[in-house]
Design a protein around this motif. Structure first.
Motif, PDB file in Angstrom:
ATOM      1  N   GLY A 101      -8.924   7.301   0.842  1.00 23.27           N
ATOM      2  CA  GLY A 101      -8.070   6.170   0.505  1.00 23.27           C
ATOM      3  C   GLY A 101      -8.436   5.503  -0.800  1.00 23.27           C
ATOM      4  N   TYR A 102      -9.634   5.734  -1.307  1.00 24.92           N
ATOM      5  CA  TYR A 102     -10.021   5.209  -2.613  1.00 24.92           C
ATOM      6  C   TYR A 102      -9.367   5.986  -3.756  1.00 24.92           C
ATOM      7  CZ  TYR A 102     -13.790   2.435  -0.449  1.00 24.92           C
ATOM      8  OH  TYR A 102     -14.513   1.530   0.286  1.00 24.92           O
ATOM      9  N   ALA A 103      -8.913   7.210  -3.459  1.00 19.48           N
ATOM     10  CA  ALA A 103      -8.313   8.047  -4.499  1.00 19.48           C
ATOM     11  C   ALA A 103      -6.795   7.996  -4.423  1.00 19.48           C
ATOM     12  CB  ALA A 103      -8.814   9.484  -4.368  1.00 19.48           C
ATOM     13  N   VAL A 109      -2.993  10.992   3.775  1.00 18.55           N
ATOM     14  CA  VAL A 109      -1.966  11.233   4.789  1.00 18.55           C
ATOM     15  C   VAL A 109      -1.738  12.727   4.978  1.00 18.55           C
ATOM     16  CG1 VAL A 109       0.481  10.938   5.341  1.00 18.55           C
ATOM     17  CG2 VAL A 109      -0.843   9.007   4.460  1.00 18.55           C
ATOM     18  N   LYS A 110      -1.649  13.447   3.875  1.00 13.93           N
ATOM     19  CA  LYS A 110      -1.431  14.895   3.957  1.00 13.93           C
ATOM     20  C   LYS A 110      -2.600  15.582   4.675  1.00 13.93           C
ATOM     21  CE  LYS A 110       0.952  18.578   2.485  1.00 13.93           C
ATOM     22  NZ  LYS A 110       2.306  18.882   2.965  1.00 13.93           N
ATOM     23  N   GLY A 246       6.985   5.171  -1.073  1.00  8.74           N
ATOM     24  CA  GLY A 246       5.631   5.489  -1.521  1.00  8.74           C
ATOM     25  C   GLY A 246       5.250   6.873  -1.029  1.00  8.74           C
ATOM     26  N   LEU A 247       3.956   7.207  -1.136  1.00 12.61           N
ATOM     27  CA  LEU A 247       3.433   8.493  -0.647  1.00 12.61           C
ATOM     28  C   LEU A 247       4.260   9.670  -1.177  1.00 12.61           C
ATOM     29  CD1 LEU A 247       2.692   7.458   3.060  1.00 12.61           C
ATOM     30  CD2 LEU A 247       1.063   7.587   1.169  1.00 12.61           C
ATOM     31  N   ALA A 307      -8.804   2.911   9.266  1.00 13.52           N
ATOM     32  CA  ALA A 307      -9.932   3.029   8.338  1.00 13.52           C
ATOM     33  C   ALA A 307      -9.458   3.171   6.898  1.00 13.52           C
ATOM     34  CB  ALA A 307     -10.805   4.219   8.726  1.00 13.52           C
ATOM     35  N   THR A 308      -8.459   4.026   6.690  1.00 14.32           N
ATOM     36  CA  THR A 308      -7.998   4.275   5.327  1.00 14.32           C
ATOM     37  C   THR A 308      -7.226   3.086   4.780  1.00 14.32           C
ATOM     38  OG1 THR A 308      -7.807   6.593   5.968  1.00 14.32           O
ATOM     39  CG2 THR A 308      -6.873   5.960   3.857  1.00 14.32           C
TER      40      THR A 308
END
Length: 662
Positions: A101-103, A109-110, A246-247, A307-308
């Motif tokens: 999640g920092y990147a 998600v993928k 998004g995503l 968490a993410t």
């Protein structure tokens, strides 16, 4: 690479500060700190940041390339048992995917769909025949899959999915079908382009030799959907959801099935099986219990989402805090130039309470990840005693509550961080708008937050009744009505630190100091107790008057949601208290204590109307809460850079021109 150097005359001595940052990070990273550090190394590249100039096809192709690099490094092994081809570190798998999640949240998600959801379904719902055939190829990305649960007509209400899987004893096959337009599988990550196989949740229909075929509830089936060229297989129609909010790199799609035949062995049969003659069998006789047991094994995805989301919120707050330390506006009274915007109380109030909440959520997440690790390890070993069943049910409720709490917090933290950076925060080059678009759906997938919060309240009101799970509104209202008149859900203080705090103080709440940890815990416990008791009484009175069961339930829904939120916030605080007690560094523990105070004061301020309305605090104490937030913001302002540096976000992933040209 160390954190970006910021010239802040209000900061403490940098030598001592570096040690505190190190110790704070150690506390935040917790039990799986080595896993997190390894994941940081794997993603430490600005090339992994989302690039909004790419087309959908480019973004999707790039994220798959990155996933293959992760697979080659062994990143996914932790999520699968050692005898299935993995390394069997459940908590480590959550910790690792959190750091993604920092990147790029699309990467998370993928990856989560492939290894956590699709792979998790095979791992947790399948048996040896599935593990032997599929797990290693899922880990290595030789088999790309998707998790086809949600339908156009049903998302949260999984028990009512319309896709059918009808057993044909003449051929030994299941026939997968979408009988209505609303049975279409929808929003499915991977379905638009990359997935070759889907884990399809469908109503299993079968009957034995002397039995009419009938529904046995929702089960999971492995259904091939594309050939090696990426073309739809006969009877399968896939579609692309296209551009989303998004995503961008996640290929969400739709799937329709028209009498698609699959071998009987493609039923993931850990909790239900069909013999060659169509006879159904299950180790769990009760259909409701079987359904919830099946879903309970899949909660790792929900834990990973929470968490993410926490990681994304921490990143946004880091960017906004650093901007607040370099951006200046308006001359100061002493003629010393313009003032850093983080020196304004209003700006501190925007960011510092959210940073404090991020600390609290991270500690609660660490506890929940550890409990998930222990419970699923015991289940994998075949333990099935009643004590473990109760523990699992409590875990599922706590996971539901924290997922809602953490993702709502992350969404707010990202949005406030964007606003705190003004026009610069609206530019994609500074990452915040991209994070905001990507995080938005986290409040929806892996469980709608409102539904999850309600689930927590239901479990609280009926925690001691194992058969209450799965009741419809009418059944659940009848159950609450039958509760003894004096029943109040009791919370045993299993945490020794919390028990010691509660035992050490019997001072009146109104007279005790708000910075006293036992006072803080007792205030949040008192709110939860009051809400649980009054909610049960409210529903009981209505049911005594023979009101319609749905009307009783619906009329109390606002109360139920309040119960769920209060319970989760109390758990989050107690996890923070435990983390402070476990911190071996005195300077870091002292700073954590002030951060915890700000978390509590901010939480009380958010809900002051309730505390005042129900006379849990006086008007004077309410005023003290508001003053306390201001004072704690001023106290923590010199530590702002240290608090966000301790999140340990790789510097390459914090690239933002606004930090260089403020």
């Amino acid at each position: 690479m160390g954190p970006m150097a910021i010239d802040d005359e209000n900061a403490p001595d940098r030598d001592g500060s570096a040690e505190v940052v190190r110790d704070l990070r150690t506390a935040l990273d917790g039990r799986w700190r080595e896993v997190r550090d390894r994941a940081r190394e794997l993603i430490d590249s600005p090339d992994l940041l989302p690039d909004p100039s790419r087309t959908l096809d480019q973004a999707r192709a790039d994220v798959l390339v990155t996933m293959r690099r992760l697979a080659e490094s062994g990143f996914a092994d932790a999520g699968f048992a050692a005898d299935h081809g993995g390394s069997g570190d459940i908590g480590g798998s959550v910790a690792g995917i959190e750091i993604l999640g920092y990147a790029d949240l699309s990467l998370m998600v993928k990856s989560g769909v492939q290894w956590g959801l699709f792979g998790g379904a095979v791992e947790n719902l399948g048996t040896a025949r599935h593990h032997d055939r599929y797990v290693r190829s899922i880990i290595d990305l030789e088999l790309l899959g998707c998790f086809a649960m949600t339908e156009t007509g049903h998302g949260s209400n999984v028990q009512e999915l319309e896709t059918t899987a009808t057993y044909d004893p003449a051929t030994g096959e299941f026939v997968i079908d979408s009988p209505t337009p609303s049975a279409r599988k929808d929003y499915i990550g991977g379905a638009a382009q990359h997935a070759r196989m889907a884990a399809v949740f469908a109503q299993l229909i079968t009957g034995g030799p002397d039995e009419e075929p009938h529904g046995r509830g929702v089960h999971c089936f492995l259904v091939p959907i594309r050939d090696e060229n990426g073309d739809d297989l006969p009877g399968v129609t896939t579609g692309d959801c296209g551009y989303k909010g998004g995503l961008a790199a996640v290929d969400n799609g739709r799937i329709l099935f028209d009498q698609v035949r699959i071998p009987a062995e493609n039923l993931l049969n850990r909790y239900g099986d069909v013999a060659a003659d169509g006879t159904y069998s299950s180790p769990i006789e009760n259909q409701n219990k079987r359904f919830f047991t099946m879903l309970g094994t899949l909660i790792r995805g929900r834990v990973s989402v929470a968490a993410t989301a926490g990681a994304a919120g921490r990143k946004a707050l880091t960017l906004a805090t650093r901007y607040g330390l370099v951006r200046r506006q308006f001359d100061g009274p002493d003629g010393g130039g313009e003032i850093r915007i983080l020196d304004y109380l209003g700006h501190q109030r925007k960011l510092l309470p959210l940073i404090a909440t991020s600390y609290a959520v991270t500690f609660a997440q660490n506890e929940l990840t550890a409990e998930l690790h222990e419970v699923q390890a015991l289940l994998a070993d075949g333990d099935d005693d009643e004590e473990l069943a109760v523990r699992q049910r409590e875990l599922e409720a706590d996971v539901a509550g924290l997922k809602a709490y953490a993702t709502w917090h992350a969404s707010r933290a990202v949005n406030v961080s964007r606003e705190a950076c003004g026009g610069a925060g609206y530019l994609d080059e500074n990452q915040l708008p991209i994070i905001r678009g990507d995080i938005d759906v986290f409040t929806t997938f892996e469980g709608d937050n409102t539904v999850l919060t309600q689930l927590v309240a239901k479990e609280l009101l009926a925690a001691y009744a194992g058969d209450v799970q799965g009741l419809d509104a009418a059944g659940w209202v009848r159950f609450v009505a039958s509760m003894a008149r004096d029943v109040v859900v009791e919370k045993t203080a299993a945490r020794q630190v919390i028990q010691t705090l509660l035992d050490s103080s019997d001072e009146d709440l109104e007279d005790s100091s708000l910075t006293d940890r036992s006072t803080q815990v007792r205030l949040l416990r008192a709110r939860e107790d009051h809400l649980v008791r009054t909610c049960a009484q409210r529903m009981r009175r209505a049911s005594d008057e023979d009101e319609d069961a749905f009307e009783v339930f619906n009329a109390a829904q606002d109360h139920l949601l309040k119960v769920g939120h209060a319970h989760t916030e109390r758990i989050v605080l107690e996890a923070f208290v435990e983390a402070i007690a476990d911190c071996p560094s005195a300077p870091a523990a002292e700073l954590l204590g002030h951060v915890c105070d700000l978390f509590v004061y901010a939480a009380l301020e958010q809900d002051l109307s309730w505390f005042l309305m129900h006379r849990h605090v006086s008007v004077e104490r309410a005023k003290a809460v508001r003053r306390g937030v201001n004072e704690l913001c001023a106290q923590l302002r010199p530590h702002a850079a240290d608090l966000v540096d301790a999140f340990g976000i790789p510097e390459s992933l914090l690239a933002a021109p606004m930090l260089e040209h403020a």
